[in-house]
Design a protein around this motif. Structure first.
Motif, PDB file in Angstrom:
ATOM      1  N   GLY A 129      -6.620  -2.626   5.348  1.00  0.00           N
ATOM      2  CA  GLY A 129      -5.373  -2.980   4.666  1.00  0.00           C
ATOM      3  C   GLY A 129      -5.546  -3.025   3.152  1.00  0.00           C
ATOM      4  O   GLY A 129      -4.964  -3.856   2.460  1.00  0.00           O
ATOM      5  N   GLU A 130      -6.401  -2.107   2.658  1.00  0.00           N
ATOM      6  CA  GLU A 130      -6.675  -2.045   1.212  1.00  0.00           C
ATOM      7  C   GLU A 130      -6.656  -0.592   0.761  1.00  0.00           C
ATOM      8  O   GLU A 130      -6.785   0.312   1.576  1.00  0.00           O
ATOM      9  CB  GLU A 130      -8.091  -2.578   0.917  1.00  0.00           C
ATOM     10  CG  GLU A 130      -8.295  -4.044   1.204  1.00  0.00           C
ATOM     11  CD  GLU A 130      -9.754  -4.469   1.036  1.00  0.00           C
ATOM     12  OE1 GLU A 130     -10.658  -3.607   1.140  1.00  0.00           O
ATOM     13  OE2 GLU A 130      -9.975  -5.664   0.809  1.00  0.00           O
ATOM     14  N   SER A 131      -6.567  -0.408  -0.567  1.00  0.00           N
ATOM     15  CA  SER A 131      -6.746   0.942  -1.106  1.00  0.00           C
ATOM     16  C   SER A 131      -8.216   1.309  -0.972  1.00  0.00           C
ATOM     17  O   SER A 131      -9.084   0.433  -1.020  1.00  0.00           O
ATOM     18  CB  SER A 131      -6.388   0.992  -2.592  1.00  0.00           C
ATOM     19  OG  SER A 131      -5.075   0.541  -2.788  1.00  0.00           O
ATOM     20  N   GLN A 132      -8.461   2.605  -0.847  1.00  0.00           N
ATOM     21  CA  GLN A 132      -9.847   3.065  -0.904  1.00  0.00           C
ATOM     22  C   GLN A 132     -10.277   3.119  -2.363  1.00  0.00           C
ATOM     23  O   GLN A 132      -9.458   2.964  -3.265  1.00  0.00           O
ATOM     24  CB  GLN A 132      -9.941   4.457  -0.270  1.00  0.00           C
ATOM     25  CG  GLN A 132      -9.675   4.412   1.226  1.00  0.00           C
ATOM     26  CD  GLN A 132      -9.704   5.790   1.842  1.00  0.00           C
ATOM     27  OE1 GLN A 132      -8.938   6.674   1.469  1.00  0.00           O
ATOM     28  NE2 GLN A 132     -10.598   5.981   2.789  1.00  0.00           N
ATOM     29  N   ARG A 133     -11.589   3.326  -2.567  1.00  0.00           N
ATOM     30  CA  ARG A 133     -12.087   3.440  -3.941  1.00  0.00           C
ATOM     31  C   ARG A 133     -11.976   4.911  -4.340  1.00  0.00           C
ATOM     32  O   ARG A 133     -12.801   5.730  -3.937  1.00  0.00           O
ATOM     33  CB  ARG A 133     -13.537   2.961  -3.990  1.00  0.00           C
ATOM     34  CG  ARG A 133     -14.039   2.690  -5.394  1.00  0.00           C
ATOM     35  CD  ARG A 133     -15.452   2.153  -5.387  1.00  0.00           C
ATOM     36  NE  ARG A 133     -15.617   0.953  -4.584  1.00  0.00           N
ATOM     37  CZ  ARG A 133     -15.190  -0.254  -4.935  1.00  0.00           C
ATOM     38  NH1 ARG A 133     -14.571  -0.423  -6.080  1.00  0.00           N
ATOM     39  NH2 ARG A 133     -15.365  -1.286  -4.155  1.00  0.00           N
ATOM     40  N   ALA A 134     -10.930   5.226  -5.090  1.00  0.00           N
ATOM     41  CA  ALA A 134     -10.628   6.634  -5.322  1.00  0.00           C
ATOM     42  C   ALA A 134     -10.113   6.850  -6.738  1.00  0.00           C
ATOM     43  O   ALA A 134      -9.472   5.971  -7.316  1.00  0.00           O
ATOM     44  CB  ALA A 134      -9.580   7.096  -4.322  1.00  0.00           C
ATOM     45  N   LEU A 135     -10.420   8.020  -7.267  1.00  0.00           N
ATOM     46  CA  LEU A 135     -10.024   8.337  -8.644  1.00  0.00           C
ATOM     47  C   LEU A 135      -9.220   9.634  -8.682  1.00  0.00           C
ATOM     48  O   LEU A 135      -9.537  10.591  -7.968  1.00  0.00           O
ATOM     49  CB  LEU A 135     -11.280   8.529  -9.518  1.00  0.00           C
ATOM     50  CG  LEU A 135     -12.209   7.326  -9.658  1.00  0.00           C
ATOM     51  CD1 LEU A 135     -13.551   7.761 -10.245  1.00  0.00           C
ATOM     52  CD2 LEU A 135     -11.558   6.267 -10.547  1.00  0.00           C
TER      53      LEU A 135
ATOM     54  N   GLY B 240       0.792  -1.236   0.000  1.00  0.00           N
ATOM     55  CA  GLY B 240       0.000   0.000   0.000  1.00  0.00           C
ATOM     56  C   GLY B 240       0.821   1.281   0.000  1.00  0.00           C
ATOM     57  O   GLY B 240       0.272   2.360   0.244  1.00  0.00           O
ATOM     58  N   ALA B 241       2.118   1.198  -0.284  1.00  0.00           N
ATOM     59  CA  ALA B 241       2.980   2.392  -0.198  1.00  0.00           C
ATOM     60  C   ALA B 241       2.482   3.520  -1.105  1.00  0.00           C
ATOM     61  O   ALA B 241       2.463   4.686  -0.698  1.00  0.00           O
ATOM     62  CB  ALA B 241       4.422   2.017  -0.545  1.00  0.00           C
ATOM     63  N   ILE B 242       2.066   3.173  -2.320  1.00  0.00           N
ATOM     64  CA  ILE B 242       1.634   4.216  -3.263  1.00  0.00           C
ATOM     65  C   ILE B 242       0.243   4.735  -2.888  1.00  0.00           C
ATOM     66  O   ILE B 242      -0.034   5.929  -2.987  1.00  0.00           O
ATOM     67  CB  ILE B 242       1.667   3.674  -4.715  1.00  0.00           C
ATOM     68  CG1 ILE B 242       3.056   3.090  -5.039  1.00  0.00           C
ATOM     69  CG2 ILE B 242       1.281   4.755  -5.721  1.00  0.00           C
ATOM     70  CD1 ILE B 242       4.233   4.013  -4.727  1.00  0.00           C
TER      71      ILE B 242
END
Lengths: 176, 154
Positions: free
Chosen positions: B111-117, B97-99
């Motif tokens: 421990g996941e990316s969010q839903r983002a644009l 998840g560093a980026i």
């Protein structure tokens, strides 16, 4: 809230009276199982709301996920050139499991289309363009999956199982 | 989220098991960064299936879409193959998840990316951002409006 763009117009396939107070637009994919599930529900919604509702179907085929969806949409639009869009729309949804070209021609025959004309028309750019224009209008309107519904121009994100849907639409009548 | 007007931080992630993609390599094109929670999950699958179909509309605006999640390059390969995606999926896998953290769209709890644009212009400047509720597929209308506004402002 996402807004239907463009609004319902003369290029749309419309069932019901133009003056009906409720306007229900579906963006659908003929090979999508959820749309197949919605098909009889919409019929009952139309029956229940009667003259208060007009229904519009716009194409939103997810062609990569559903390889026959685009052709099925084109076939329905082609039937529309012989004023039998809804007959084709219905027979396709009623036979959703078989949408290969041969089956589509079989359905065209069984709803009484002039097959020579159908074969010729289905090659025309105008019918594929209609499907593409519908798809793009869906993207612009915020369609994020199928089926997506718009009620009087506004995206409806609620439950569309029959009883709840009918109840909601009826409640909108009193608001108007 | 990182604000519009800021330069998108550069990064390099695996886009296939043996290839890496560097954000700065995409300069000259508009870039749509689609962070999402997880391969195979229902909402992400629908969202990415939609973008797969809207690629041709994006490309009219000279835009390239990339998906980013914490799934591994092998998981991405299988997912992408199964769904016939025509855009790269980047593996924000190690360090995990560093980026996503760099772009302020990491959900520490899950421990996941969010839903983002994010929509970046041709110079890599962030021009639009959007954070969607986890369970809601944001559609493509916001992206399309952002791309059109960029083209109009030229």
């Amino acid at each position: 809230m996402s807004q239907l763009k463009p609004p319902v117009n003369s290029k749309d396939h419309i069932q019901g009276k133009a003056t009906a107070p409720l306007e229900l637009v579906e963006y659908g994919d003929y090979q999508c199982l959820h749309c197949g599930h919605a098909y009889p529900i919409i019929k009952n919604v139309q029956r229940s709301l009667g003259a208060d509702l007009k229904f519009v179907f716009r194409n939103f085929p997810l062609a990569e996920a559903h390889p026959d969806a685009f052709n099925a949409a084109v076939a329905a639009e082609t039937a529309g050139l012989q004023h039998k869009f809804w007959e084709m729309h219905d027979i396709i949804f009623e036979n959703q499991e078989a949408l290969d070209s041969e089956s589509l021609f079989l359905y065209a025959r069984s709803i009484g289309l002039d097959l020579e004309r159908f074969k010729n028309d289905i090659q025309k750019n105008t019918v594929t363009e209609k499907v593409e224009i519908d798809f793009e209008s869906g993207v612009r309107s915020g369609v994020n999956g199928t089926p997506s519904f718009f009620i009087n121009g506004k995206k409806y994100n609620g439950d569309w199982e029959e009883d709840v849907f009918i109840q909601y639409l009826k409640s909108q009548l009193t608001v108007i | 989220m990182l604000a519009a007007g800021t330069l998108a931080p550069d990064f390099e992630l695996n886009c296939t098991p043996d290839q890496k993609l560097k954000l700065s390599e995409l300069q000259g094109k508009k870039v749509i960064l689609a962070f999402y929670p997880a391969d195979w999950s229902p909402v992400c699958s629908d969202e990415l299936a939609l973008y797969n179909e809207t690629m041709k509309i994006f490309s009219r605006h000279n835009a390239q879409l990339v998906g980013i999640s914490v799934d591994s390059k092998w998981c991405h390969l299988a997912f992408s193959h199964d769904r016939k995606f025509h855009f790269p999926l980047l593996a924000d896998f190690e360090p995990k998840g560093a980026i996503s953290k760099l772009y302020e769209v990491y959900d520490e709890k899950e421990g996941e990316s969010q839903r983002a644009l994010y929509v970046l212009d041709e110079k890599g400047i962030i021009r639009w951002n959007y954070l969607s509720p986890m369970g809601v597929n944001p559609g493509a209308d916001g992206i399309l409006n952002a791309l059109e506004d960029l083209d109009k402002s030229k």
